[in-house]
Design an enzyme around this catalytic site. Structure first.
Site, mmCIF file in Angstrom:
data_model
loop_
_atom_site.group_PDB
_atom_site.id
_atom_site.type_symbol
_atom_site.label_atom_id
_atom_site.label_comp_id
_atom_site.label_asym_id
_atom_site.label_seq_id
_atom_site.Cartn_x
_atom_site.Cartn_y
_atom_site.Cartn_z
ATOM 1 N N GLY A 213 0.840 -1.196 0.000
ATOM 2 C CA GLY A 213 0.000 0.000 0.000
ATOM 3 C C GLY A 213 0.871 1.239 0.000
ATOM 4 N N ASN A 214 0.267 2.370 0.242
ATOM 5 C CA ASN A 214 1.053 3.595 0.336
ATOM 6 C C ASN A 214 0.424 4.542 1.352
ATOM 7 O OD1 ASN A 214 -0.886 5.374 -1.128
ATOM 8 N ND2 ASN A 214 -0.477 3.893 -2.757
ATOM 9 N N ARG A 215 1.078 5.679 1.561
ATOM 10 C CA ARG A 215 0.686 6.555 2.670
ATOM 11 C C ARG A 215 -0.391 7.567 2.289
ATOM 12 N NH1 ARG A 215 5.731 9.357 4.305
ATOM 13 N NH2 ARG A 215 4.355 10.378 5.785
ATOM 14 N N SER A 216 -1.006 7.405 1.142
ATOM 15 C CA SER A 216 -2.029 8.372 0.738
ATOM 16 C C SER A 216 -3.194 8.397 1.748
ATOM 17 C CB SER A 216 -2.564 8.000 -0.645
ATOM 18 O OG SER A 216 -3.703 8.750 -0.926
ATOM 19 N N ALA A 280 -3.774 7.420 -5.331
ATOM 20 C CA ALA A 280 -2.394 6.933 -5.422
ATOM 21 C C ALA A 280 -2.488 5.438 -5.694
ATOM 22 C CB ALA A 280 -1.659 7.215 -4.126
#
Ligand code: CTP
Length: 406
Positions: A213-216, A280
């Site tokens: 995943g990502n930090r969006s 994102a």
């Protein structure tokens, strides 16, 4: 991603007060048009106005609870909470009796109590028989309210409910809406426009407990959705992994993976005038997710496959008359050329290039960057609230839609 709830700035909350005049039925149209312009409306009728239009009608039209007295839902202290939230109080129709009660500063029902407890601007739309409007008592009361800063509209002149005619008619809805737009400084640029917005990151499962995943946080996409709603658009949000949010008035489709997001975007795109790809999207996913939890000694290597580029696919599908906005993250201004190339390659009409050189973009309320336009435009933003960029994006969409659709 868990985090602080996303709270939206104010500007769309209207209290519609309704008093006991026959014109109450015309206020149903006022409520509808307010909603068209992106306002969220809480209706507060007076008890006797329910003889003209009942609670069920107001509840169904506003989609919110309706009360007439402070003793209903008293645990919420609703007059204070509604008064605090209101950006505008519109009273339409206002009878001579209500105007008199307001002039005296009475607080004998939920509507008058809310007016007293609120610091929001008040617009009053009187409607009554000419004799009542021209009575010295009413003239005095109206003057008092105007001196206190309330905006009291002049009624229209014409045929009244009975045989009489004269001054006292409830004005046309359009005149009332224009007053509201002037007082709230809001402009419905995207009326009759459907906007699709993606927000947040995607999660690509590695096994039942792990994911890429990502930090969006989804803040930028949600800000665009909010500003589009405020401008009167019909908004669909395709939300991946975001902070907790509430966006009343939007249709929300929740997705997890990039594949799910692509399917949702491509299915929804044909029905929309604009797409804003603020999500994102994870660039890659594990070759094959495992149904069982992978033991840690088998985690040294995860084979990845690139995800489809949703923005590029949407660009291929774009029809004349549709507008697409993409995002990019760059670390230096020199990369603006790369961003322009990316915008053209993906057939986007606009691209917001986030400057991520200093790190903090994800989860932050602020952003720095450039909004590029396919016709060569470039607008810079330096550490501004994400809503500022969202408003610029909404503005650009509206201008471009006007240009391409005439
Ligand atoms: N995007 C997409 N599908 C993907 C990846 C990205 O639709 N699989 C969209 C994003 O929503 C965003 C834009 O494409 O609107 C970002 O493009 P990308 O090429 O990922 O830009 P950067 O973040 O700048 O990445 P890179 O450094 O790889 O160029």
């Amino acid at each position: 991603m868990a985090g602080a709830p996303i709270i939206f700035p104010r500007g769309r909350e209207v209290v519609l007060g309704v008093s006991a005049g026959i014109a109450a039925y015309k206020s149903c149209d006022v409520l509808r048009r307010l909603q068209d312009h992106g306002f969220l409306v809480t209706v507060i009728p007076t008890e006797s106005s329910l003889n003209f239009v009942g609670k069920a009608t107001w509840q169904a039209l506003s989609g919110r609870n309706v009360a007439t007295s402070v003793w209903e839902n008293s645990s919420d202290v609703s007059h204070v909470s509604i008064a605090d939230k209101a950006d505008l109080i519109l009273i339409a129709p206002a009878t001579a009796d209500l105007i008199s009660r307001l002039a005296q500063g009475r607080a004998d029902d939920l509507l008058t109590t809310t007016v007293l407890a609120s610091s929001a601007p008040v617009v009053i739309v009187p409607a009554m028989h000419p004799n009542m409007w021209l009575n010295a008592a009413t003239i005095h009361n109206v003057n008092l309210l105007r001196q206190r800063g309330m905006k009291v509209l002049e009624p229209d002149t014409g045929r009244l409910t009975g045989k009489d005619s004269g001054i006292g008619r409830f004005p046309e809805t359009a005149r009332i809406i224009n007053e509201v737009l002037e007082v709230t400084n809001s402009d419905a640029k995207l009326l009759n426009t459907k906007v699709l917005v993606t927000a947040g990151g995607t999660r690509e499962p590695i096994d039942p407990v792990r994911y890429i995943g990502n930090r969006s946080s989804g803040r930028q996409g949600l800000a665009v959705a909010y500003e589009a709603l405020r401008s009167g658009a019909e908004v669909t949000v395709i939300a991946g992994d975001t902070d907790y949010f509430e966006l009343e008035g939007a249709r929300v489709i929740k997705v997890q993976t990039a594949d799910e997001m692509r399917d949702a975007v491509l299915a929804e795109l044909p029905a929309n005038h604009a797409l804003v790809m603020a999500a994102a999207v994870a660039d890659a996913k594990p070759n094959k997710g495992s149904i069982e939890k992978i033991k840690k000694d088998k985690l040294q290597q995860i084979d990845l496959t690139l995800n489809a580029d949703i923005l590029a696919q949407a660009g291929m599908m774009k029809k004349t008359g549709q507008v697409i906005v993409g995002f990019a993250a760059e670390t230096s201004e020199d990369n603006l050329e790369l961003a322009k190339e990316k915008m053209n390659r993906k057939k986007a009409d606009f691209l917001y290039v986030n400057n991520v050189a200093d790190g903090a973009i994800f989860g932050s309320g602020n952003t720095s960057g450039y909004l590029l336009s396919s016709d060569g435009g470039k607008e810079g933003f330096d550490a501004v609230d994400k809503h500022v960029v969202a408003r610029a994006i909404v503005e650009s969409i509206s201008t471009r839609l006007e240009k391409v659709n005439g």
